[in-house]
Motif scaffolding. Structure first.
Motif, PDB file in Angstrom:
ATOM      1  N   ALA A 130     -16.911   3.726 -11.488  1.00  0.00           N
ATOM      2  CA  ALA A 130     -16.018   3.702 -10.328  1.00  0.00           C
ATOM      3  C   ALA A 130     -14.586   3.657 -10.854  1.00  0.00           C
ATOM      4  N   PRO A 131     -14.091   4.779 -11.375  1.00  0.00           N
ATOM      5  CA  PRO A 131     -12.809   4.799 -12.084  1.00  0.00           C
ATOM      6  C   PRO A 131     -11.607   4.825 -11.142  1.00  0.00           C
ATOM      7  N   THR A 132     -11.380   3.706 -10.484  1.00  0.00           N
ATOM      8  CA  THR A 132     -10.264   3.624  -9.551  1.00  0.00           C
ATOM      9  C   THR A 132      -9.138   2.765 -10.116  1.00  0.00           C
ATOM     10  N   ASN A 133      -7.920   3.133  -9.809  1.00  0.00           N
ATOM     11  CA  ASN A 133      -6.760   2.281 -10.092  1.00  0.00           C
ATOM     12  C   ASN A 133      -5.948   2.031  -8.815  1.00  0.00           C
ATOM     13  N   LEU A 134      -6.557   2.287  -7.661  1.00  0.00           N
ATOM     14  CA  LEU A 134      -5.848   2.250  -6.388  1.00  0.00           C
ATOM     15  C   LEU A 134      -5.354   0.854  -6.020  1.00  0.00           C
ATOM     16  N   GLY A 135      -5.980  -0.170  -6.541  1.00  0.00           N
ATOM     17  CA  GLY A 135      -5.619  -1.528  -6.166  1.00  0.00           C
ATOM     18  C   GLY A 135      -4.555  -2.161  -7.027  1.00  0.00           C
ATOM     19  N   LEU A 136      -3.994  -1.428  -7.976  1.00  0.00           N
ATOM     20  CA  LEU A 136      -3.022  -1.975  -8.915  1.00  0.00           C
ATOM     21  C   LEU A 136      -1.611  -1.487  -8.618  1.00  0.00           C
ATOM     22  N   ARG A 137      -0.641  -2.315  -8.940  1.00  0.00           N
ATOM     23  CA  ARG A 137       0.745  -1.867  -8.898  1.00  0.00           C
ATOM     24  C   ARG A 137       0.989  -0.929 -10.080  1.00  0.00           C
ATOM     25  N   ASP A 160       1.956   4.424  -2.165  1.00  0.00           N
ATOM     26  CA  ASP A 160       2.585   4.713  -0.884  1.00  0.00           C
ATOM     27  C   ASP A 160       3.006   3.458  -0.136  1.00  0.00           C
ATOM     28  N   LEU A 161       3.179   2.349  -0.855  1.00  0.00           N
ATOM     29  CA  LEU A 161       3.525   1.097  -0.193  1.00  0.00           C
ATOM     30  C   LEU A 161       4.926   1.165   0.403  1.00  0.00           C
ATOM     31  N   ALA A 162       5.031   0.784   1.655  1.00  0.00           N
ATOM     32  CA  ALA A 162       6.330   0.699   2.326  1.00  0.00           C
ATOM     33  C   ALA A 162       6.580  -0.752   2.713  1.00  0.00           C
ATOM     34  N   THR A 163       7.719  -1.276   2.375  1.00  0.00           N
ATOM     35  CA  THR A 163       8.044  -2.667   2.654  1.00  0.00           C
ATOM     36  C   THR A 163       7.923  -2.958   4.148  1.00  0.00           C
ATOM     37  N   GLY A 164       7.210  -4.030   4.467  1.00  0.00           N
ATOM     38  CA  GLY A 164       7.065  -4.442   5.854  1.00  0.00           C
ATOM     39  C   GLY A 164       6.094  -3.611   6.656  1.00  0.00           C
ATOM     40  N   SER A 165       5.295  -2.784   6.005  1.00  0.00           N
ATOM     41  CA  SER A 165       4.388  -1.887   6.723  1.00  0.00           C
ATOM     42  C   SER A 165       3.125  -2.574   7.214  1.00  0.00           C
ATOM     43  N   GLY A 166       2.819  -3.754   6.692  1.00  0.00           N
ATOM     44  CA  GLY A 166       1.574  -4.410   7.053  1.00  0.00           C
ATOM     45  C   GLY A 166       0.361  -3.737   6.445  1.00  0.00           C
ATOM     46  N   VAL A 214      -1.459  -2.282   2.441  1.00  0.00           N
ATOM     47  CA  VAL A 214      -1.433  -2.390   0.991  1.00  0.00           C
ATOM     48  C   VAL A 214      -1.252  -0.999   0.403  1.00  0.00           C
ATOM     49  N   ARG A 215      -0.867  -0.929  -0.854  1.00  0.00           N
ATOM     50  CA  ARG A 215      -0.657   0.376  -1.485  1.00  0.00           C
ATOM     51  C   ARG A 215      -1.988   1.125  -1.574  1.00  0.00           C
ATOM     52  N   HIS A 271      -3.155 -13.274  -0.064  1.00  0.00           N
ATOM     53  CA  HIS A 271      -3.495 -12.617   1.200  1.00  0.00           C
ATOM     54  C   HIS A 271      -2.356 -12.832   2.193  1.00  0.00           C
ATOM     55  N   PRO A 272      -2.371 -12.147   3.338  1.00  0.00           N
ATOM     56  CA  PRO A 272      -1.246 -12.263   4.271  1.00  0.00           C
ATOM     57  C   PRO A 272      -0.998 -13.675   4.772  1.00  0.00           C
ATOM     58  N   GLY A 273      -2.000 -14.534   4.721  1.00  0.00           N
ATOM     59  CA  GLY A 273      -1.823 -15.895   5.199  1.00  0.00           C
ATOM     60  C   GLY A 273      -1.120 -16.819   4.241  1.00  0.00           C
ATOM     61  N   ASN A 274      -1.020 -16.428   2.966  1.00  0.00           N
ATOM     62  CA  ASN A 274      -0.375 -17.330   2.008  1.00  0.00           C
ATOM     63  C   ASN A 274       0.769 -16.685   1.229  1.00  0.00           C
ATOM     64  N   SER A 275       1.041 -15.409   1.501  1.00  0.00           N
ATOM     65  CA  SER A 275       2.080 -14.732   0.728  1.00  0.00           C
ATOM     66  C   SER A 275       2.627 -13.532   1.492  1.00  0.00           C
ATOM     67  N   SER A 276       3.908 -13.331   1.380  1.00  0.00           N
ATOM     68  CA  SER A 276       4.513 -12.112   1.931  1.00  0.00           C
ATOM     69  C   SER A 276       4.486 -10.980   0.912  1.00  0.00           C
ATOM     70  N   ARG A 277       3.953 -11.275  -0.288  1.00  0.00           N
ATOM     71  CA  ARG A 277       3.946 -10.293  -1.376  1.00  0.00           C
ATOM     72  C   ARG A 277       2.611  -9.571  -1.502  1.00  0.00           C
ATOM     73  N   TYR A 278       1.730  -9.732  -0.529  1.00  0.00           N
ATOM     74  CA  TYR A 278       0.465  -9.009  -0.640  1.00  0.00           C
ATOM     75  C   TYR A 278       0.765  -7.513  -0.646  1.00  0.00           C
ATOM     76  N   ALA A 279       0.044  -6.797  -1.489  1.00  0.00           N
ATOM     77  CA  ALA A 279       0.316  -5.365  -1.618  1.00  0.00           C
ATOM     78  C   ALA A 279      -0.722  -4.660  -2.462  1.00  0.00           C
ATOM     79  N   SER A 280      -1.284  -5.378  -3.451  1.00  0.00           N
ATOM     80  CA  SER A 280      -2.149  -4.738  -4.439  1.00  0.00           C
ATOM     81  C   SER A 280      -3.506  -5.428  -4.428  1.00  0.00           C
ATOM     82  N   VAL A 281      -4.526  -4.734  -3.974  1.00  0.00           N
ATOM     83  CA  VAL A 281      -5.821  -5.358  -3.717  1.00  0.00           C
ATOM     84  C   VAL A 281      -6.485  -5.868  -4.990  1.00  0.00           C
ATOM     85  N   ALA A 282      -6.131  -5.330  -6.132  1.00  0.00           N
ATOM     86  CA  ALA A 282      -6.725  -5.826  -7.375  1.00  0.00           C
ATOM     87  C   ALA A 282      -6.360  -7.276  -7.644  1.00  0.00           C
ATOM     88  N   GLY A 283      -5.298  -7.785  -7.021  1.00  0.00           N
ATOM     89  CA  GLY A 283      -4.949  -9.194  -7.116  1.00  0.00           C
ATOM     90  C   GLY A 283      -5.294  -9.969  -5.865  1.00  0.00           C
TER      91      GLY A 283
END
Length: 301
Positions: free
Chosen positions: A7-14, A59-65, A67-68, A130-142
């Motif tokens: 499953a060679p994905t890198n979609l969840g990383l910055r 394709d992450l856009a700030t404030g978009s609600g 993840v990349r 996650h959105p409940g503990n951070s405004s920096r959620y963006a990268s699912v690998a973390g």
């Protein structure tokens, strides 16, 4: 028997730097080149091919609600879940070679479709942003563990209305460092958290406690998630977020070896061949996987 699925994905990383992409998607073939497939196939495993991910576009856009790479990541999750479901239906033990930690969502969805499963999340970080503990959620690998227990965006955590893919009371995290920013919350939410220092200090006691949770009556089995950054960077620097204080190869082998035979399947994530130019860390990881996960699913009926 084991079915090896790439499953060679890198979609969840910055991105490691602007205009570049992470190298984790190269991991399955780097491990093949290092001899992992030939070692496992010699013991009766099957090579089940690959589930390709979509293009990494950051394709992450700030404030978009969002993840990349969200749409591509969800698409990959659905296709991976379908392949895993078919393997589990044939009573195979999937060994998923990621890729980044977002593959946990595919495994979680596949298992939630079948029943109630426990999870041993082995990782150098809790991956509990996650959105409940951070405004920096963006990268699912973390953020994969938070998503898997139902705390992330519903688009990720509640596919097909199956949230949580793993009930928190059936989940154990192993391997984070004591300074992990989400450690306290993970300890409140999950059945148990075993920081790396605890495993190193009392592996036998920790293993008994882990098995008591994820092999409990009423569960249909359990899954193993392995992020190789659980290893100390002195042994495995070829990861995107190395942190000192981790396990050594012998300790990780013992942890996995104590859980593999009764596990429904496993995934191995985050190894980055771009950070391993001479292949030494691919060979090290091949040895760990072949030795510790060679009996994956052997006791599952």
């Amino acid at each position: 028997m084991i079915s090896v699925l790439a499953a060679p994905t890198n979609l969840g990383l910055r991105p490691p730097q602007e205009t570049s992409v992470p190298g984790c998607a190269k991991a399955p073939e780097a491990l093949r080149e290092a001899g992992l497939h030939s070692r496992l196939l010699a013991r009766g495993a099957r090579d089940e091919g690959v589930v390709l991910a979509g293009r990494y576009v950051d394709d992450l856009a700030t404030g978009s609600g969002r993840v990349r790479n969200q749409d591509a990541l969800i698409d990959h999750t659905m296709r991976l879940a379908a392949r895993l479901g078919a393997l589990l239906e044939r009573r195979r033990a999937p060994l998923v070679l990621g890729g980044d930690c977002s593959v946990l969502l595919g495994a979680g969805l596949a298992l939630a479709r079948r029943g109630r499963y426990g999870l041993v999340h082995i990782d150098g970080h809790t991956d509990f942003r996650h959105p409940g503990n951070s405004s920096r959620y963006a990268s699912v690998a973390g953020e994969d563990l938070a998503a898997a227990v139902g705390l992330h965006l519903p688009a990720l955590s509640d596919i097909e209305g199956l949230a949580p893919y793993f009930a928190p009371e059936h989940v154990v995290h192993v391997g984070c460092r004591q300074d992990d920013e989400a450690l306290a919350e993970a300890e409140r939410v999950l059945a148990m958290v075993v920081p790396a220092s605890r495993w190193i200090g009392d592996p036998a006691g920790a293993l008994d406690a882990i098995r008591g949770i994820v092999a409990a009556d009423g569960l249909d089995g359990y899954w193993l998630h392995v992020d190789v950054d659980v290893l100390d960077p002195a042994f495995m620097p070829a990861v995107d977020s190395p942190d000192p204080g981790g396990l050594d190869p012998r300790q990780l082998t013992a942890l996995l070896g104590g859980l593999a035979a009764d596990a429904a399947g496993a995934e191995v994530c985050i190894f980055d061949p771009d950070l391993d130019p001479d292949g030494r860390y691919a060979r090290l990881l091949t040895g760990i996987i072949a030795e510790s996960l060679g009996d994956l699913g052997r006791h599952v009926r």
